[in-house]
Design an enzyme around this catalytic site. Sequence first.
Site, PDB file in Angstrom:
ATOM      1  N   TRP A 168      55.929  75.327 -28.172  1.00 34.44           N
ATOM      2  CA  TRP A 168      54.884  74.869 -27.260  1.00 34.44           C
ATOM      3  C   TRP A 168      53.512  75.169 -27.888  1.00 34.44           C
ATOM      4  O   TRP A 168      53.308  76.244 -28.448  1.00 34.44           O
ATOM      5  CB  TRP A 168      55.010  75.575 -25.888  1.00 34.44           C
ATOM      6  CG  TRP A 168      53.862  75.220 -25.007  1.00 34.44           C
ATOM      7  CD1 TRP A 168      53.692  74.047 -24.329  1.00 34.44           C
ATOM      8  CD2 TRP A 168      52.700  76.015 -24.751  1.00 34.44           C
ATOM      9  NE1 TRP A 168      52.487  74.064 -23.679  1.00 34.44           N
ATOM     10  CE2 TRP A 168      51.855  75.253 -23.911  1.00 34.44           C
ATOM     11  CE3 TRP A 168      52.288  77.283 -25.159  1.00 34.44           C
ATOM     12  CZ2 TRP A 168      50.624  75.730 -23.460  1.00 34.44           C
ATOM     13  CZ3 TRP A 168      51.064  77.749 -24.715  1.00 34.44           C
ATOM     14  CH2 TRP A 168      50.255  76.974 -23.873  1.00 34.44           C
ATOM     15  N   ASP A 226      44.331  64.921 -13.189  1.00 37.81           N
ATOM     16  CA  ASP A 226      45.553  65.600 -13.643  1.00 37.81           C
ATOM     17  C   ASP A 226      46.235  66.309 -12.479  1.00 37.81           C
ATOM     18  O   ASP A 226      45.964  66.031 -11.302  1.00 37.81           O
ATOM     19  CB  ASP A 226      45.189  66.558 -14.808  1.00 37.81           C
ATOM     20  CG  ASP A 226      46.324  66.747 -15.803  1.00 37.81           C
ATOM     21  OD1 ASP A 226      47.240  67.529 -15.498  1.00 37.81           O
ATOM     22  OD2 ASP A 226      46.300  66.103 -16.872  1.00 37.81           O
ATOM     23  N   ASP A 227      47.073  67.236 -12.789  1.00 41.99           N
ATOM     24  CA  ASP A 227      47.914  67.968 -11.835  1.00 41.99           C
ATOM     25  C   ASP A 227      47.105  68.552 -10.661  1.00 41.99           C
ATOM     26  O   ASP A 227      46.009  69.076 -10.867  1.00 41.99           O
ATOM     27  CB  ASP A 227      48.574  69.116 -12.629  1.00 41.99           C
ATOM     28  CG  ASP A 227      49.721  69.750 -11.907  1.00 41.99           C
ATOM     29  OD1 ASP A 227      49.970  69.389 -10.748  1.00 41.99           O
ATOM     30  OD2 ASP A 227      50.370  70.624 -12.517  1.00 41.99           O
ATOM     31  N   LYS A 257      49.722  59.549 -16.474  1.00 37.71           N
ATOM     32  CA  LYS A 257      50.187  60.543 -17.450  1.00 37.71           C
ATOM     33  C   LYS A 257      51.509  61.069 -16.893  1.00 37.71           C
ATOM     34  O   LYS A 257      51.550  61.614 -15.790  1.00 37.71           O
ATOM     35  CB  LYS A 257      49.148  61.659 -17.557  1.00 37.71           C
ATOM     36  CG  LYS A 257      49.523  62.794 -18.490  1.00 37.71           C
ATOM     37  CD  LYS A 257      48.338  63.749 -18.632  1.00 37.71           C
ATOM     38  CE  LYS A 257      48.661  65.012 -19.376  1.00 37.71           C
ATOM     39  NZ  LYS A 257      47.540  65.972 -19.318  1.00 37.71           N
ATOM     40  N   TRP A 258      52.576  60.863 -17.629  1.00 34.18           N
ATOM     41  CA  TRP A 258      53.937  61.209 -17.176  1.00 34.18           C
ATOM     42  C   TRP A 258      54.334  62.506 -17.866  1.00 34.18           C
ATOM     43  O   TRP A 258      54.714  62.521 -19.016  1.00 34.18           O
ATOM     44  CB  TRP A 258      54.883  60.077 -17.541  1.00 34.18           C
ATOM     45  CG  TRP A 258      56.309  60.221 -17.118  1.00 34.18           C
ATOM     46  CD1 TRP A 258      57.110  61.319 -17.218  1.00 34.18           C
ATOM     47  CD2 TRP A 258      57.123  59.198 -16.548  1.00 34.18           C
ATOM     48  NE1 TRP A 258      58.362  61.052 -16.752  1.00 34.18           N
ATOM     49  CE2 TRP A 258      58.409  59.751 -16.326  1.00 34.18           C
ATOM     50  CE3 TRP A 258      56.910  57.864 -16.203  1.00 34.18           C
ATOM     51  CZ2 TRP A 258      59.460  59.020 -15.791  1.00 34.18           C
ATOM     52  CZ3 TRP A 258      57.968  57.133 -15.668  1.00 34.18           C
ATOM     53  CH2 TRP A 258      59.215  57.717 -15.464  1.00 34.18           C
ATOM     54  N   ASP A 259      54.268  63.591 -17.107  1.00 33.45           N
ATOM     55  CA  ASP A 259      54.476  64.930 -17.666  1.00 33.45           C
ATOM     56  C   ASP A 259      55.914  65.388 -17.425  1.00 33.45           C
ATOM     57  O   ASP A 259      56.652  64.805 -16.611  1.00 33.45           O
ATOM     58  CB  ASP A 259      53.480  65.880 -16.977  1.00 33.45           C
ATOM     59  CG  ASP A 259      53.102  67.069 -17.838  1.00 33.45           C
ATOM     60  OD1 ASP A 259      53.788  67.341 -18.827  1.00 33.45           O
ATOM     61  OD2 ASP A 259      52.107  67.746 -17.497  1.00 33.45           O
ATOM     62  N   MET A 260      56.323  66.452 -18.086  1.00 33.76           N
ATOM     63  CA  MET A 260      57.669  67.010 -17.919  1.00 33.76           C
ATOM     64  C   MET A 260      57.610  68.433 -18.457  1.00 33.76           C
ATOM     65  O   MET A 260      57.503  68.637 -19.658  1.00 33.76           O
ATOM     66  CB  MET A 260      58.631  66.154 -18.751  1.00 33.76           C
ATOM     67  CG  MET A 260      60.083  66.321 -18.434  1.00 33.76           C
ATOM     68  SD  MET A 260      60.901  67.379 -19.609  1.00 33.76           S
ATOM     69  CE  MET A 260      62.597  67.153 -19.191  1.00 33.76           C
ATOM     70  N   ASN A 261      57.619  69.420 -17.544  1.00 37.57           N
ATOM     71  CA  ASN A 261      57.217  70.763 -17.950  1.00 37.57           C
ATOM     72  C   ASN A 261      58.300  71.832 -17.980  1.00 37.57           C
ATOM     73  O   ASN A 261      57.989  73.012 -17.839  1.00 37.57           O
ATOM     74  CB  ASN A 261      56.065  71.233 -17.058  1.00 37.57           C
ATOM     75  CG  ASN A 261      54.765  70.600 -17.499  1.00 37.57           C
ATOM     76  OD1 ASN A 261      54.348  70.742 -18.648  1.00 37.57           O
ATOM     77  ND2 ASN A 261      54.139  69.864 -16.605  1.00 37.57           N
ATOM     78  N   CYS A 286      54.059  62.750 -21.886  1.00 39.14           N
ATOM     79  CA  CYS A 286      53.604  64.131 -22.041  1.00 39.14           C
ATOM     80  C   CYS A 286      54.780  65.024 -21.668  1.00 39.14           C
ATOM     81  O   CYS A 286      55.587  64.672 -20.814  1.00 39.14           O
ATOM     82  CB  CYS A 286      52.427  64.373 -21.092  1.00 39.14           C
ATOM     83  SG  CYS A 286      51.820  66.073 -21.081  1.00 39.14           S
ATOM     84  N   ASP A 311      49.464  70.692 -26.054  1.00 40.62           N
ATOM     85  CA  ASP A 311      48.553  71.398 -25.155  1.00 40.62           C
ATOM     86  C   ASP A 311      47.560  72.229 -25.946  1.00 40.62           C
ATOM     87  O   ASP A 311      46.649  72.821 -25.366  1.00 40.62           O
ATOM     88  CB  ASP A 311      49.338  72.299 -24.193  1.00 40.62           C
ATOM     89  CG  ASP A 311      49.776  71.533 -22.957  1.00 40.62           C
ATOM     90  OD1 ASP A 311      49.257  70.426 -22.726  1.00 40.62           O
ATOM     91  OD2 ASP A 311      50.652  72.035 -22.223  1.00 40.62           O
TER      92      ASP A 311
END
Length: 731
Positions: A200, A367-368, A476-480, A526, A548
């Site tokens: 990361w 964003d988030d 923005k397609w995130d995956m955390n 993302c 990031d």
Amino acid sequence: MQIKFSEKTRSFKLDTAGATYLMQIGPSGELRHLYYGAAISDDDAVLELGTRHGKASFSSHPEGLGAEDSLDLVPLEFSTFGSGDQRMTAAALRKVSGTSVTSSVYRSHSIFQGKKPLPGLPASFAPDTEMQTLEITMTDGFSGADFVLSYSIFEDSDVIARSIRVENTTDAPLVVERLMSAQIDFHSSEYDLIYLQGRWARERQAVRRPLAPGRQGFRSSRGSTGHQYNPGFVLASPSATESVGDAYGMLLMYSGNYTADIETDQYGTARAMIGINPENFSWTLAPGEQFQTPEALVLFSPDGLGGLSRQSHRFLMEHVIRSPWKHVKRPILVNNWEATYFDFDDRKIYEIAKTAATLGIEMLVLDDGWFGKRDDDHSSLGDWFVNRDKIGDLGELVRRINDLHMKFGLWFEPEMISEKSNLYQQHPDWVLTIPGFRKSIGRDQMVLDMSRPEVVDYLFETIAGILHSANIEYIKWDMNRNLTEIHSAVLPAERQKEVAHRYVLGVYALHERLLKEFPNLLIEGCSGGGGRFDAGMLYYAPQIWCSDDTDALERVSIQLGTSLFYPSASMGAHVSVCPNHQTGRTVSFETRGTVALAGTFGYELDLTRLSDEDRELVKRQVKEYHRYNDLIREGSFHRLTEGFGTGTLSVWSWVSQNRKRVLVTAVRKTGVPCGHDCVRRIRLRGLDPRACYVFSDTGTALHGDTLMNAGFTLDGLTRDASSRLYYLEVR
Ligand code: DGJ
């Protein structure tokens, strides 16, 4: 471009403009690999290349044949488990009754224009007239099932797109235990292995090391591509540089668990393969059913690593990325994440947008933190409804931002669910978890079971609802987090090893449905930065947030590593605030701009707090973006310094397709006071040797041959994190 089958030699010859791929059907019906490399013209080369092999004790051979025909010795195109080839194998089928042994015997082939679709999977494309496919059907002598090996070649590229489909043509169920997308048996193991490794905030650092005896490789079991490795590798001759030497590549178009393996064997040859990770994978095929592997891109260039990268970039741009945005200048965006994190309201967002508009920035990305009750990362994922207490009416906010002549983009993390969410209260069984076993939590969230169609339906309806409610032009397609306890509440025990792949198919299905509903939607992929940067995702999202880590110096090696396969136009890159939030480092605004310019370009800081001087720099960078972006997006990319940004000086360039315009950027990571080495000759590449190029700042005019053979002098870059940008045009 031509695919030929010779009855005389029972061989297949695939010719692209610059490369040849040669295979032959062997005496026991096996498919042998004879050659892959720079183009060869002799169709009968097979007679020379396909005959002699040694023999060895302990390597058994098919009944009725000699020891020199042992499947353990000959280079194979498609190796199967348990029937003579004792190296790592590409395929293993199991009869449900128990026995795992697989063989592969040529049955038939067909050659046709175009290519069959890969249901549910991303796949390379071209008009039928510009692409040809060879399908070779190999039958498993034990179960009777068919493997269909597919090879597609393209008019304008040396890349070969490969995949394998297994068809249960028998009347009993079968289990696919392992099926790679592509295998290449090299006749030597004298290669360097180059791959991308990281973590990361430090993704895709290029590693180069010689192949060693034994098995080497890397994989993901994270349910997605991961930050740790990227699903592609290069095998290059040890002397290969950026500009000369043979380089081979394999790049998987897939976003889930994968494996990339190279085994150098007892005879000094090397077998390379790439495909779905067989660990915790199997797929049950009822009679009549098929299983399709993801596609693997196979690359070759005689022009070193640079040649291989440019081939990959062009192929991904022309034949993988589908978005209508791919050849379009993307709106310069400002993203509020590093500016506000969760601490914002509609007033703050509007203030950032208002300032951005005065500076020439073209899109605000929220964003988030805009949905559910989300003010930190402990809640609300899955509750995709607007937090009106925080941002009021979303439609109204978007309208006001549009009135500033700015577009609006929004963050989602579709695949995740928080324990503290309405969705979890309603559907606790929608989570990937094993009943009765403790669950793993990552970033205080769990993973939705994307293998379930009703989960994909819910996400499609809620996300589409938000997108219909306002003029949202980008997501923005995130995956955390990674997947753990991979178990679906609705599949039977014998199908649980299908869940990880079904998850990926669910993710692709959701992309497909959203893009069908909103064909012009610009999606930025993302995953906690660049944790899912792969060719599969690029099929849906033309750009992916690289990392990031927004520190410009860290970004040099991240973006250069990424460039091993992926084009500049796909790399999400922003100017952020200093001291940098990840490293604490302070880098000049100019250098931050120069590095971000090499990607999609945007800002990720509180524009309302900029000094007057930095505001002027933003305006200058915006102008530079408009001036150079077509070159960066469409031009040929050259790494002019070796080592993928690991040295103290990193210089790269983009040359327009007509070779009339050139942009060069140079970044000095660590300063060298008074050093002789701060004055460097930089040799350009890819120019027209006879054209005369003029430097825009000094007016110096030099011919392409001078610039490529002797170079130009780069000086003045003595300071830590200093940078220069040069622009040249043909007079
Ligand atoms: C991870 C992303 O990489 C960041 O840019 C940001 O969107 C956060 N997630 C938000 O949670």
